[in-house]
Design a protein around this motif. Structure first.
Motif, short mmCIF file in Angstrom:
data_model
loop_
_atom_site.label_atom_id
_atom_site.label_comp_id
_atom_site.label_asym_id
_atom_site.label_seq_id
_atom_site.Cartn_x
_atom_site.Cartn_y
_atom_site.Cartn_z
N TRP A 73 0.93 -1.17 0.07
CA TRP A 73 0.02 -0.01 0.12
C TRP A 73 0.83 1.19 -0.11
O TRP A 73 1.71 1.58 0.79
N LYS A 74 0.48 2.09 -1.03
CA LYS A 74 1.49 3.26 -1.22
C LYS A 74 0.85 4.48 -0.30
O LYS A 74 -0.51 4.68 -0.60
N HIS A 75 1.59 5.26 0.49
CA HIS A 75 1.07 6.38 1.20
C HIS A 75 1.11 7.48 0.24
O HIS A 75 2.14 7.85 0.03
N LEU A 76 -0.29 8.06 -0.02
CA LEU A 76 -0.45 9.10 -0.92
C LEU A 76 -0.16 10.57 -0.21
O LEU A 76 0.74 11.15 -0.70
N PHE A 77 -0.86 10.75 0.90
CA PHE A 77 -0.52 12.07 1.35
C PHE A 77 -1.54 11.74 3.06
O PHE A 77 -2.30 10.98 3.14
N SER A 78 -1.30 12.78 3.88
CA SER A 78 -1.76 12.95 5.11
C SER A 78 -2.71 14.27 5.20
O SER A 78 -2.13 15.38 4.56
N SER A 79 -3.62 14.28 6.06
CA SER A 79 -4.49 15.68 5.95
C SER A 79 -5.01 15.57 7.34
O SER A 79 -6.23 14.74 7.58
N GLN A 80 -4.62 16.32 8.13
CA GLN A 80 -5.56 16.53 9.58
C GLN A 80 -5.73 15.23 10.27
O GLN A 80 -6.94 14.63 10.89
N GLY A 81 -4.42 14.22 10.42
CA GLY A 81 -4.44 12.85 10.84
C GLY A 81 -4.98 11.94 10.01
O GLY A 81 -5.01 10.73 10.57
N LEU A 82 -5.76 12.02 9.13
CA LEU A 82 -6.15 11.08 8.07
C LEU A 82 -4.89 10.70 7.19
O LEU A 82 -4.46 11.73 6.46
N HIS A 83 -4.93 9.36 6.67
CA HIS A 83 -3.80 9.02 5.99
C HIS A 83 -4.53 8.30 4.85
O HIS A 83 -5.22 7.34 5.19
N TYR A 84 -4.09 8.83 3.67
CA TYR A 84 -4.52 8.09 2.30
C TYR A 84 -3.51 7.14 1.77
O TYR A 84 -2.34 7.37 1.54
N PHE A 85 -4.03 5.75 1.52
CA PHE A 85 -3.27 4.92 0.90
C PHE A 85 -3.73 4.45 -0.43
O PHE A 85 -5.23 4.31 -0.58
#
Length: 205
Positions: A73-85
């Motif tokens: 799973w590639k980590h795309l970005f993070s935003s306010q504690g949310l992490h998008y994979f």
């Protein structure tokens, strides 16, 4: 390509992102009310998953990201504690969570954050009540919040111009406390909603 959306439900957000992925639009980034996708659709849709987690130390985040990337799973970005994979390896599992307990952990971290926010805003409300700053005139006597001399004696375009000019200031005078109260209630609602999801996820399996 930019799409404007706002979600308070992490599952709804995830479902929508995957619908976009099914259309071939790769997720690139996120703003407060917007999402950025690849400008052109591809024929290679990929699953998107979201986790919620905060870190005290940068190295903890590095270990966290590496763990998921080693699992495909590639980590795309993070935003306010949310992490998008995004799923990068076809042999990887279709979920970033290995079992119901770890999946429930995401909801637990979320409802703890919502509870903390609702507590902070409720503390503000108590302070405002103590200082008599929660102004009921916004609903009972809204005209009292307008300080322009002779405003209500004006007519026509002169009245409209003066009224529109002062309305934002009147709302700030009478509405600030109610905005804080609404925020507190909203975060408490999200706390209850997410806590129910946590219980369901943990005990239905």
């Amino acid at each position: 390509m930019k799409k404007y959306r706002y979600f308070t439900d992490i599952d709804c957000e995830e479902q929508w992102l995957n619908k976009m992925a099914d259309k071939g639009y790769g997720l690139k980034g996120k703003g407060f009310f917007s999402y950025r996708f690849a400008d052109e659709a591809t024929s290679d849709p990929s699953i998107v998953k979201i986790d919620y987690r905060t870190f005290k130390h940068p190295e903890d985040f590095t270990d966290y990201r590496t763990l998921f990337e080693d699992s495909g799973w590639k980590h795309l970005f993070s935003s306010q504690g949310l992490h998008y994979f995004r799923k990068e390896n076809s042999s990887a599992s279709d979920d970033i969570f290995s079992d119901a307990e770890s999946r429930a952990g995401r909801y637990k971290r979320l409802f703890q954050a919502y509870f903390a926010l609702s507590f902070i805003f409720l503390s503000f409300i108590l302070t405002l009540f103590t200082a008599n700053a929660l102004n009921t005139d916004l609903f009972i006597r809204p005209q009292s919040l307008y300080y322009t001399p002779g405003l209500w004696d004006k007519t026509g375009a002169t009245f409209i111009g003066a009224f529109l000019f002062e309305t934002p200031f009147a709302l700030m005078r009478g509405g600030a406390g109610w905005i804080v109260l609404l925020s507190a209630l909203s975060f408490f609602y999200l706390f209850v909603k997410t806590y129910k999801k946590y219980r369901k996820c943990l005990y239905d399996h």
